[in-house]
Motif scaffolding. Structure first.
Motif, PDB file in Angstrom:
ATOM      1  N   ASN A 164       0.821  -1.207   0.000  1.00 49.51           N
ATOM      2  CA  ASN A 164       0.000   0.000   0.000  1.00 49.51           C
ATOM      3  C   ASN A 164       0.858   1.261   0.000  1.00 49.51           C
ATOM      4  OD1 ASN A 164      -2.376  -1.481   0.052  1.00 49.51           O
ATOM      5  ND2 ASN A 164      -2.470  -1.521   2.285  1.00 49.51           N
ATOM      6  N   LEU A 165       1.937   1.232   0.781  1.00 51.93           N
ATOM      7  CA  LEU A 165       2.821   2.390   0.830  1.00 51.93           C
ATOM      8  C   LEU A 165       3.496   2.616  -0.515  1.00 51.93           C
ATOM      9  CD1 LEU A 165       3.808   4.576   2.714  1.00 51.93           C
ATOM     10  CD2 LEU A 165       5.655   3.055   3.460  1.00 51.93           C
ATOM     11  N   GLY A 166       3.886   1.533  -1.163  1.00 52.51           N
ATOM     12  CA  GLY A 166       4.470   1.650  -2.494  1.00 52.51           C
ATOM     13  C   GLY A 166       3.479   2.225  -3.492  1.00 52.51           C
ATOM     14  N   ALA A 167       2.212   1.801  -3.369  1.00 61.52           N
ATOM     15  CA  ALA A 167       1.173   2.332  -4.255  1.00 61.52           C
ATOM     16  C   ALA A 167       0.980   3.834  -4.042  1.00 61.52           C
ATOM     17  CB  ALA A 167      -0.136   1.589  -4.017  1.00 61.52           C
ATOM     18  N   ILE A 168       1.078   4.262  -2.788  1.00 58.32           N
ATOM     19  CA  ILE A 168       0.955   5.692  -2.486  1.00 58.32           C
ATOM     20  C   ILE A 168       2.092   6.472  -3.140  1.00 58.32           C
ATOM     21  CG2 ILE A 168       1.121   7.399  -0.622  1.00 58.32           C
ATOM     22  CD1 ILE A 168      -0.410   5.414   1.141  1.00 58.32           C
ATOM     23  N   ARG A 170       3.848   5.579  -5.759  1.00 57.62           N
ATOM     24  CA  ARG A 170       3.658   5.577  -7.214  1.00 57.62           C
ATOM     25  C   ARG A 170       2.557   6.553  -7.616  1.00 57.62           C
ATOM     26  NH1 ARG A 170       1.565   1.182  -8.893  1.00 57.62           N
ATOM     27  NH2 ARG A 170       1.453  -0.029  -6.963  1.00 57.62           N
ATOM     28  N   ALA A 171       1.530   6.651  -6.790  1.00 59.47           N
ATOM     29  CA  ALA A 171       0.456   7.612  -7.068  1.00 59.47           C
ATOM     30  C   ALA A 171       0.992   9.031  -6.985  1.00 59.47           C
ATOM     31  CB  ALA A 171      -0.686   7.414  -6.081  1.00 59.47           C
ATOM     32  N   GLY A 172       1.886   9.278  -6.007  1.00 53.14           N
ATOM     33  CA  GLY A 172       2.481  10.608  -5.880  1.00 53.14           C
ATOM     34  C   GLY A 172       3.329  10.972  -7.071  1.00 53.14           C
ATOM     35  N   ALA A 233      16.166   7.591 -18.349  1.00 57.40           N
ATOM     36  CA  ALA A 233      15.090   6.723 -17.876  1.00 57.40           C
ATOM     37  C   ALA A 233      13.715   7.289 -18.194  1.00 57.40           C
ATOM     38  CB  ALA A 233      15.227   6.506 -16.376  1.00 57.40           C
ATOM     39  N   GLY A 234      13.549   8.589 -18.007  1.00 57.49           N
ATOM     40  CA  GLY A 234      12.231   9.202 -18.104  1.00 57.49           C
ATOM     41  C   GLY A 234      11.782   9.614 -16.726  1.00 57.49           C
ATOM     42  N   LEU A 235      11.240  10.810 -16.597  1.00 57.61           N
ATOM     43  CA  LEU A 235      10.879  11.380 -15.301  1.00 57.61           C
ATOM     44  C   LEU A 235       9.939  10.463 -14.525  1.00 57.61           C
ATOM     45  CD1 LEU A 235      11.031  13.780 -13.359  1.00 57.61           C
ATOM     46  CD2 LEU A 235       9.086  14.773 -14.559  1.00 57.61           C
ATOM     47  N   GLY A 236      10.362  10.085 -13.321  1.00 58.20           N
ATOM     48  CA  GLY A 236       9.503   9.309 -12.436  1.00 58.20           C
ATOM     49  C   GLY A 236       9.492   7.817 -12.680  1.00 58.20           C
ATOM     50  N   SER A 237      10.293   7.315 -13.610  1.00 53.63           N
ATOM     51  CA  SER A 237      10.286   5.891 -13.928  1.00 53.63           C
ATOM     52  C   SER A 237      11.360   5.173 -13.125  1.00 53.63           C
ATOM     53  CB  SER A 237      10.510   5.661 -15.429  1.00 53.63           C
ATOM     54  OG  SER A 237      10.631   4.285 -15.705  1.00 53.63           O
ATOM     55  N   VAL A 238      10.958   4.412 -12.116  1.00 57.51           N
ATOM     56  CA  VAL A 238      11.921   3.647 -11.315  1.00 57.51           C
ATOM     57  C   VAL A 238      12.532   2.511 -12.120  1.00 57.51           C
ATOM     58  CG1 VAL A 238      12.180   2.177  -9.281  1.00 57.51           C
ATOM     59  CG2 VAL A 238      10.855   4.291  -9.134  1.00 57.51           C
TER      60      VAL A 238
END
Length: 286
Positions: A164-168, A170-172, A233-238
């Motif tokens: 759930n924390l990871g999803a948060i 990624r949503a951010g 990588a592209g902005l925000g892409s882990v």
């Protein structure tokens, strides 16, 4: 020649894994906070120097790589909570200037505490020497580094994907305003993100000490490479940051064989080609 190429491929992969850790940390901070963290390289250097100090005090490199990154987390949390958070409502330039100033301050603190002269760090005795892989004899520490960083990256990927924390988080990265509307505490998310990014930078610095050694300017050396990783990588892409870090490391390793002087230049050539061919990055969408 074949053995040399294989050896340099492994060298590039090991270096690329360090780049990936630093790049992922910067990607998370830039993706969620929308702030280019100019102090990221300094946190990497602090992690390296703390590793050296803890290893000397405890006599264990393994304890050092566990404790030293936590020191960078503490510094990162202070930077976000007591510094950047007060500037969120200010103009973007103030945030950049603050982080740039903190990078210089941390670098000078390294000189004051540990001195201006660089030095090397030996890997633990169990990881000294070389291992025969059949096709090449390769340093044992670098093999252990590859395995360990792969475990860290897989664990981080699982955390971001299935918790759930990871999803948060990624949503951010995707839309922090929408995340705020949905009731997510943005301040806590920012603090967590900056702390996680600082931990990854400190861990990368800790693992790099036996390979790259220690110099007061090592943070400034890694910082532009970190931003290149984010661009490629592209902005925000882990996942993109992981792939980009490995690609850059391998490109450096192979370039060293035929044109050592261009080993650093090839990094920026890759960035330029990426901007021309795919401005949003390999995995980016914006």
């Amino acid at each position: 020649m074949t053995f040399l190429i294989l050896s340099q491929l492994l060298n590039g992969f090991a270096l690329g894994m360090i780049y990936a850790l630093v790049g992922v940390g910067l990607t998370l901070i830039l993706g969620i906070l929308n702030i280019p963290n100019f102090a990221h390289g300094a946190l990497y250097a602090i992690g390296a120097y703390l590793t050296y100090t803890v290893a000397r005090l405890t006599g264990s490199f393994y304890i050092a790589i566990l404790i030293a990154p936590l020191g960078t987390v503490l510094i990162g949390l202070v930077l976000e909570h007591q510094g950047i958070r007060r500037l969120y409502s200010a103009h973007h330039d103030y945030q950049l200037l603050f982080l740039f100033a903190m990078a210089l301050i941390l670098q000078e603190l390294i000189v004051i505490i540990w001195g201006p002269v660089g030095f090397s760090v030996m890997p633990p005795k169990a990881l000294m020497g070389a291992t025969n892989l059949g096709f090449v004899i390769y340093p044992t520490y670098r093999l252990a580094l590859i395995v360990f960083t792969l475990i860290i990256i897989v664990t981080l990927t699982v955390f971001l994907t299935f918790t759930n924390l990871g999803a948060i988080l990624r949503a951010g990265i995707e839309d922090r305003e929408m995340a705020s509307v949905l009731g997510i505490n943005i301040d806590k998310m920012f603090l967590l993100t900056f702390g996680l990014g600082a931990w990854l930078a400190g861990l990368a610095g800790a693992l790099a000490t036996p390979i790259l050694g220690l110099t007061p300017t090592m943070g400034l050396d890694i910082l532009p490479i970190s931003f290149v990783i984010v661009v490629v990588a592209g902005l925000g892409s882990v996942p993109g940051a992981i792939v980009a870090g490995i690609l850059i490391g391998i490109a450096q390793g192979l370039t060293t064989i035929w044109w050592p002087q261009a080993a650093n230049v090839v990094i920026y050539i890759l960035m330029g080609l990426t901007i021309i061919a795919r401005p949003q990055g390999l995995f980016g969408t914006r």
